[in-house]
Design an enzyme around this catalytic site. Structure first.
Site, short mmCIF file in Angstrom:
data_model
loop_
_atom_site.label_atom_id
_atom_site.label_comp_id
_atom_site.label_asym_id
_atom_site.label_seq_id
_atom_site.Cartn_x
_atom_site.Cartn_y
_atom_site.Cartn_z
N ALA A 219 5.40 -0.59 -6.31
CA ALA A 219 4.24 -1.45 -6.15
C ALA A 219 3.36 -1.51 -7.41
O ALA A 219 2.69 -2.52 -7.66
CB ALA A 219 3.41 -0.97 -4.96
N ARG B 90 -0.77 3.60 -2.51
CA ARG B 90 -1.36 4.93 -2.60
C ARG B 90 -2.38 5.13 -3.71
O ARG B 90 -2.94 6.22 -3.82
CB ARG B 90 -0.24 5.97 -2.71
CG ARG B 90 0.59 6.01 -1.44
CD ARG B 90 1.77 6.93 -1.51
NE ARG B 90 2.55 6.86 -0.27
CZ ARG B 90 3.43 5.92 0.02
NH1 ARG B 90 3.69 4.95 -0.85
NH2 ARG B 90 4.08 5.93 1.17
N GLN C 32 11.31 -1.61 -5.12
CA GLN C 32 10.86 -1.35 -3.75
C GLN C 32 9.92 -2.46 -3.31
O GLN C 32 9.45 -2.47 -2.18
CB GLN C 32 10.13 0.00 -3.69
CG GLN C 32 11.01 1.18 -4.07
CD GLN C 32 10.21 2.44 -4.31
OE1 GLN C 32 9.89 3.16 -3.38
NE2 GLN C 32 9.86 2.71 -5.56
N ILE D 30 8.47 -6.28 -2.41
CA ILE D 30 8.95 -7.36 -1.52
C ILE D 30 8.37 -8.70 -1.95
O ILE D 30 8.48 -9.68 -1.24
CB ILE D 30 8.55 -7.05 -0.06
CG1 ILE D 30 7.02 -6.85 0.07
CG2 ILE D 30 9.26 -5.79 0.45
CD1 ILE D 30 6.52 -6.76 1.50
N HIS E 201 13.68 -2.88 -0.24
CA HIS E 201 12.90 -3.04 0.99
C HIS E 201 12.78 -4.50 1.42
O HIS E 201 11.85 -4.87 2.13
CB HIS E 201 11.51 -2.40 0.81
CG HIS E 201 11.58 -0.91 0.61
ND1 HIS E 201 10.61 -0.18 -0.03
CD2 HIS E 201 12.52 -0.01 0.97
CE1 HIS E 201 10.96 1.10 -0.05
NE2 HIS E 201 12.11 1.22 0.54
N CYS F 30 17.96 -16.54 17.44
CA CYS F 30 19.10 -17.38 17.06
C CYS F 30 19.53 -17.20 15.60
O CYS F 30 20.54 -17.75 15.18
CB CYS F 30 18.79 -18.86 17.33
SG CYS F 30 17.67 -19.59 16.13
N CYS G 190 14.34 -22.90 21.23
CA CYS G 190 14.39 -21.47 20.89
C CYS G 190 12.94 -21.00 20.73
O CYS G 190 12.15 -21.65 20.07
CB CYS G 190 15.14 -21.23 19.58
SG CYS G 190 15.22 -19.47 19.16
N THR H 44 5.73 3.65 -9.42
CA THR H 44 6.07 4.13 -8.07
C THR H 44 5.66 5.58 -7.91
O THR H 44 5.84 6.38 -8.83
CB THR H 44 7.57 3.95 -7.76
OG1 THR H 44 7.88 4.67 -6.54
CG2 THR H 44 8.48 4.45 -8.86
N SER H 45 5.11 5.89 -6.73
CA SER H 45 4.70 7.28 -6.46
C SER H 45 5.92 8.14 -6.14
O SER H 45 5.82 9.36 -6.06
CB SER H 45 3.72 7.31 -5.29
OG SER H 45 4.34 6.79 -4.13
#
Ligand code: CNA
Length: 242
Positions: free
Chosen positions: A25, A37, A104, A106, A122, A133, A156, A194-195
């Site tokens: 992140a 974090r 990681q 998104i 992720h 469907c 649907c 990243t942690s």
């Protein structure tokens, strides 16, 4: 003037032909997306439920409306632009040096910057599927829908679920397999923003057999003792000098 550590990083990049970047992140905070974090990250803000709970599979199933309220408010990166780190990484790939980005995140910002080989551990806000469907829906549809997004197929009434990995859910085996393969072949692994506290993603570093492991992060991590070079600076500061 460049400090010694940056010069060292440039040397390592120049001498490597097989670089892999593993990020989190922190790569996107300088685009304006909060991480989890850091002190101003999502986990340190006040919500009705703790974000760790909201982003779990059971919460999604039992409190779907509340989940989408948080998701639409906090995970919408449709209008967000890539920053210098994303852009420089795309350049390194074009030069043939960087073989893959394992992320990681998104938010899809590496692809927006032009990177082609991106393994999203992720998932991504840009993939959304009806739980009944299987029909695929756009991120715009999900973020712009009222309340819980419902499938557009006639007759649907399935819920459209973003293909992002929630707590209690398994990671995509194929993405893991490809990530392991490419890390095993790398001669330089750059781990950044990243942690390294989210498993199994952080365990991927154990597959690295190459010469140099570089860690770039504002804060310390539990993997620091394994690194050949540690840079505790903001990624933007580092990448603008490359
Ligand atoms: P994290 O646990 O929030 O850690 C982020 C780390 O990055 C911290 O150690 C910070 O010190 C560091 N950091 C923050 N900004 C910078 C910066 N500008 N320069 C250098 N270091 C910085 O996040 P992780 O990625 O480790 O945790 C994994 C989670 C976070 C994944 O499941 C993601 O899906 C999830 N996440 C993703 C996004 C996104 O897609 N942009 C945003 C928030 C959370």
């Amino acid at each position: 003037m460049r400090d010694g550590k940056i010069k060292n990083l440039i040397k390592l990049i120049n001498n490597s032909e097989n670089i892999v970047f593993f990020g989190g992140a922190g790569v996107s905070t300088e685009s304006g997306i909060p991480d989890f974090r850091s002190k101003d990250g999502l986990y340190n803000q006040k919500y009705k439920y703790p974000p760790e709970q909201i982003l779990s599979h059971s919460f999604f199933m039992n409190n779907t409306e509340e989940f989408f309220k948080f998701y639409k408010e906090k995970m919408n990166s449709l209008e967000v632009k890539p920053n210098i780190t994303h852009l420089k990484l795309a350049e390194l790939e074009k030069q043939g040096k960087l073989k893959a980005i394992i992320t990681q995140n998104i938010d899809g910002l590496h692809q927006k910057a032009g990177s082609k080989v991106v393994y999203e551990l992720h998932g991504s806000i840009f993939r959304n599927r009806c739980m009944k469907c299987g029909r695929v829906h756009t991120a715009e549809y999900v973020f712009n829908s009222e309340g819980v997004p419902i499938c557009q197929r006639i007759r649907c009434d399935g819920i459209v679920k973003p293909e992002v990995t929630l707590y209690e859910e398994l990671l995509d085996g194929e993405v893991i397999g490809k990530s392991v393969d490419i890390i095993e072949k790398a001669d330089l692994l750059i781990v950044a923003g990243t942690s390294l506290t989210v498993y199994p993603a952080s365990g991927l570093i154990n597959y690295f057999r190459g010469k140099n492991l570089v860690l770039i992060n504002k804060d310390e991590t539990s993997f620091d003792s394994r690194a050949d070079l540690i840079i505790n600076q903001s990624l933007g500061e580092v990448f603008k000098q490359l």
